[in-house]
Design a protein around this motif. Structure first.
Motif, PDB file in Angstrom:
ATOM      1  N   MET A  28       1.847 -20.155   9.403  1.00 33.60           N
ATOM      2  CA  MET A  28       1.647 -18.754   9.681  1.00 33.60           C
ATOM      3  C   MET A  28       1.179 -18.068   8.401  1.00 33.60           C
ATOM      4  SD  MET A  28       4.394 -16.034  11.143  1.00 33.60           S
ATOM      5  CE  MET A  28       4.530 -14.703   9.983  1.00 33.60           C
ATOM      6  N   ILE A  29       0.122 -17.325   8.538  1.00 35.13           N
ATOM      7  CA  ILE A  29      -0.447 -16.633   7.387  1.00 35.13           C
ATOM      8  C   ILE A  29       0.023 -15.186   7.387  1.00 35.13           C
ATOM      9  CG2 ILE A  29      -2.578 -15.856   6.312  1.00 35.13           C
ATOM     10  CD1 ILE A  29      -3.902 -18.352   7.542  1.00 35.13           C
ATOM     11  N   MET A  30       0.546 -14.746   6.257  1.00 34.93           N
ATOM     12  CA  MET A  30       0.988 -13.364   6.121  1.00 34.93           C
ATOM     13  C   MET A  30      -0.027 -12.594   5.315  1.00 34.93           C
ATOM     14  SD  MET A  30       4.998 -13.131   5.372  1.00 34.93           S
ATOM     15  CE  MET A  30       6.119 -14.221   6.170  1.00 34.93           C
ATOM     16  N   THR A  31      -0.251 -11.379   5.748  1.00 33.52           N
ATOM     17  CA  THR A  31      -1.102 -10.487   4.976  1.00 33.52           C
ATOM     18  C   THR A  31      -0.330  -9.201   4.726  1.00 33.52           C
ATOM     19  OG1 THR A  31      -2.085  -9.600   6.997  1.00 33.52           O
ATOM     20  CG2 THR A  31      -3.269 -11.381   5.908  1.00 33.52           C
ATOM     21  N   LEU A  32      -0.374  -8.757   3.501  1.00 28.99           N
ATOM     22  CA  LEU A  32       0.353  -7.556   3.120  1.00 28.99           C
ATOM     23  C   LEU A  32      -0.632  -6.462   2.740  1.00 28.99           C
ATOM     24  CD1 LEU A  32       3.093  -9.175   0.868  1.00 28.99           C
ATOM     25  CD2 LEU A  32       3.259  -8.540   3.285  1.00 28.99           C
ATOM     26  N   ASP A  33      -0.257  -5.245   3.060  1.00 29.04           N
ATOM     27  CA  ASP A  33      -1.053  -4.084   2.680  1.00 29.04           C
ATOM     28  C   ASP A  33      -0.333  -3.391   1.532  1.00 29.04           C
ATOM     29  OD1 ASP A  33      -2.497  -1.773   2.389  1.00 29.04           O
ATOM     30  OD2 ASP A  33      -2.268  -1.107   4.474  1.00 29.04           O
ATOM     31  N   PHE A  34      -0.789  -3.658   0.322  1.00 30.58           N
ATOM     32  CA  PHE A  34      -0.127  -3.094  -0.851  1.00 30.58           C
ATOM     33  C   PHE A  34      -0.395  -1.598  -1.021  1.00 30.58           C
ATOM     34  CE2 PHE A  34      -0.353  -7.633  -1.826  1.00 30.58           C
ATOM     35  CZ  PHE A  34       0.970  -7.867  -2.177  1.00 30.58           C
ATOM     36  N   GLN A  35      -1.364  -1.080  -0.265  1.00 35.31           N
ATOM     37  CA  GLN A  35      -1.665   0.352  -0.322  1.00 35.31           C
ATOM     38  C   GLN A  35      -0.851   1.149   0.703  1.00 35.31           C
ATOM     39  OE1 GLN A  35      -3.618   1.227  -2.833  1.00 35.31           O
ATOM     40  NE2 GLN A  35      -3.782  -0.959  -3.270  1.00 35.31           N
ATOM     41  N   SER A  36      -0.183   0.446   1.606  1.00 35.55           N
ATOM     42  CA  SER A  36       0.558   1.096   2.678  1.00 35.55           C
ATOM     43  C   SER A  36       1.796   1.813   2.155  1.00 35.55           C
ATOM     44  CB  SER A  36       0.979   0.033   3.707  1.00 35.55           C
ATOM     45  OG  SER A  36       1.837   0.602   4.670  1.00 35.55           O
ATOM     46  N   ASP A  37       2.181   2.862   2.854  1.00 33.38           N
ATOM     47  CA  ASP A  37       3.437   3.544   2.550  1.00 33.38           C
ATOM     48  C   ASP A  37       4.623   2.768   3.126  1.00 33.38           C
ATOM     49  OD1 ASP A  37       2.110   5.610   1.265  1.00 33.38           O
ATOM     50  OD2 ASP A  37       1.970   6.818   3.095  1.00 33.38           O
ATOM     51  N   PHE A  38       4.318   1.798   3.987  1.00 29.93           N
ATOM     52  CA  PHE A  38       5.353   0.989   4.625  1.00 29.93           C
ATOM     53  C   PHE A  38       5.828  -0.078   3.631  1.00 29.93           C
ATOM     54  CE2 PHE A  38       6.924  -1.762   8.128  1.00 29.93           C
ATOM     55  CZ  PHE A  38       7.653  -0.800   8.796  1.00 29.93           C
ATOM     56  N   PRO A  39       7.124  -0.158   3.361  1.00 33.10           N
ATOM     57  CA  PRO A  39       7.619  -1.085   2.343  1.00 33.10           C
ATOM     58  C   PRO A  39       7.215  -2.549   2.598  1.00 33.10           C
ATOM     59  CG  PRO A  39       9.383   0.354   3.129  1.00 33.10           C
ATOM     60  CD  PRO A  39       8.199   0.591   4.016  1.00 33.10           C
ATOM     61  N   ILE A  40       6.951  -3.260   1.518  1.00 34.85           N
ATOM     62  CA  ILE A  40       6.507  -4.649   1.595  1.00 34.85           C
ATOM     63  C   ILE A  40       7.554  -5.520   2.295  1.00 34.85           C
ATOM     64  CG2 ILE A  40       5.885  -6.697   0.227  1.00 34.85           C
ATOM     65  CD1 ILE A  40       3.758  -4.491   0.178  1.00 34.85           C
ATOM     66  N   TYR A  41       8.841  -5.308   1.998  1.00 40.06           N
ATOM     67  CA  TYR A  41       9.860  -6.166   2.618  1.00 40.06           C
ATOM     68  C   TYR A  41       9.898  -5.973   4.129  1.00 40.06           C
ATOM     69  CZ  TYR A  41      13.312  -2.398   3.235  1.00 40.06           C
ATOM     70  OH  TYR A  41      13.971  -1.278   3.642  1.00 40.06           O
ATOM     71  N   LYS A  42       9.588  -4.759   4.594  1.00 34.17           N
ATOM     72  CA  LYS A  42       9.547  -4.533   6.042  1.00 34.17           C
ATOM     73  C   LYS A  42       8.293  -5.147   6.656  1.00 34.17           C
ATOM     74  CE  LYS A  42      12.616  -0.647   6.618  1.00 34.17           C
ATOM     75  NZ  LYS A  42      12.805   0.690   7.179  1.00 34.17           N
ATOM     76  N   GLN A  43       7.181  -5.149   5.896  1.00 33.32           N
ATOM     77  CA  GLN A  43       5.978  -5.812   6.393  1.00 33.32           C
ATOM     78  C   GLN A  43       6.248  -7.309   6.575  1.00 33.32           C
ATOM     79  OE1 GLN A  43       2.211  -4.878   4.405  1.00 33.32           O
ATOM     80  NE2 GLN A  43       3.143  -2.998   3.585  1.00 33.32           N
ATOM     81  N   ILE A  44       6.948  -7.900   5.608  1.00 26.44           N
ATOM     82  CA  ILE A  44       7.275  -9.329   5.686  1.00 26.44           C
ATOM     83  C   ILE A  44       8.207  -9.577   6.868  1.00 26.44           C
ATOM     84  CG2 ILE A  44       8.486 -11.203   4.498  1.00 26.44           C
ATOM     85  CD1 ILE A  44       7.444  -9.854   1.844  1.00 26.44           C
ATOM     86  N   ARG A  45       9.242  -8.746   6.979  1.00 24.56           N
ATOM     87  CA  ARG A  45      10.191  -8.875   8.099  1.00 24.56           C
ATOM     88  C   ARG A  45       9.451  -8.795   9.430  1.00 24.56           C
ATOM     89  NH1 ARG A  45      11.560  -5.354  11.931  1.00 24.56           N
ATOM     90  NH2 ARG A  45      13.591  -5.576  12.891  1.00 24.56           N
ATOM     91  N   ASN A  46       8.598  -7.790   9.570  1.00 27.98           N
ATOM     92  CA  ASN A  46       7.909  -7.582  10.844  1.00 27.98           C
ATOM     93  C   ASN A  46       6.956  -8.728  11.165  1.00 27.98           C
ATOM     94  OD1 ASN A  46       9.288  -5.211  11.085  1.00 27.98           O
ATOM     95  ND2 ASN A  46       7.557  -3.897  10.599  1.00 27.98           N
ATOM     96  N   GLN A  47       6.294  -9.280  10.156  1.00 26.65           N
ATOM     97  CA  GLN A  47       5.366 -10.379  10.419  1.00 26.65           C
ATOM     98  C   GLN A  47       6.102 -11.652  10.806  1.00 26.65           C
ATOM     99  OE1 GLN A  47       1.929 -10.898   7.885  1.00 26.65           O
ATOM    100  NE2 GLN A  47       2.033  -8.743   7.274  1.00 26.65           N
ATOM    101  N   ILE A  48       7.281 -11.871  10.254  1.00 27.12           N
ATOM    102  CA  ILE A  48       8.067 -13.045  10.657  1.00 27.12           C
ATOM    103  C   ILE A  48       8.546 -12.861  12.103  1.00 27.12           C
ATOM    104  CG2 ILE A  48      10.246 -14.267  10.266  1.00 27.12           C
ATOM    105  CD1 ILE A  48       9.698 -13.867   7.226  1.00 27.12           C
TER     106      ILE A  48
END
Length: 131
Positions: free
Chosen positions: A1-21
């Motif tokens: 599974m490939i994860m992509t993060l939006d470092f410009q987002s106001d949404f916290p990175i740890y929540k992006q990781i959680r949501n993608q998992i």
């Protein structure tokens, strides 16, 4: 599974990781018992701090989506996933409320909103990709 993060987002990175998992689990890309990368490995792959990955993993553990073993590492919960509870429904309602409110303010009709929800729901169930 490939994860992509939006470092410009106001949404916290740890929540992006959680949501993608969780999305990976919903789409069937991650199955019960599947291993996840170690905190160190995932932090290196995503170029983020190990504390960020640890925070995402601890949240997923508290929610019952993963298990963390000293010997086996991090795995998708082999015993299944959390079920729908009254608490979950309350959280769901509170999460939807601002999205619906903004959609109404922007002039979106109920059917258009529900159609988008329906398509996303079907994509998750079918394991599809896309928006």
């Amino acid at each position: 599974m490939i994860m992509t993060l939006d470092f410009q987002s106001d949404f916290p990175i740890y929540k992006q990781i959680r949501n993608q998992i969780i999305e990976g689990i919903a789409k069937g890309l991650l199955k019960p018992g599947d291993p996840l990368p170690s905190v160190r490995m995932l932090a290196q792959d995503l170029s983020v701090n190990m504390h960020t990955i640890n925070k995402a993993y601890q949240l997923l553990k508290q929610e019952g989506f993963i298990q963390i073993h000293r010997q086996r590492g991090v795995v998708i919960n082999p015993d299944g996933f959390p079920k729908i509870t009254d608490d979950y429904l309350a959280i769901l309602q509170e999460s939807l409320r601002p999205l619906i409110g903004e959609s109404v303010c922007r002039g979106m009709k109920e059917e258009a909103f529900l159609d988008r929800c329906r398509k996303l729901f079907q994509q998750m169930e079918k394991g599809g990709e896309g928006q």
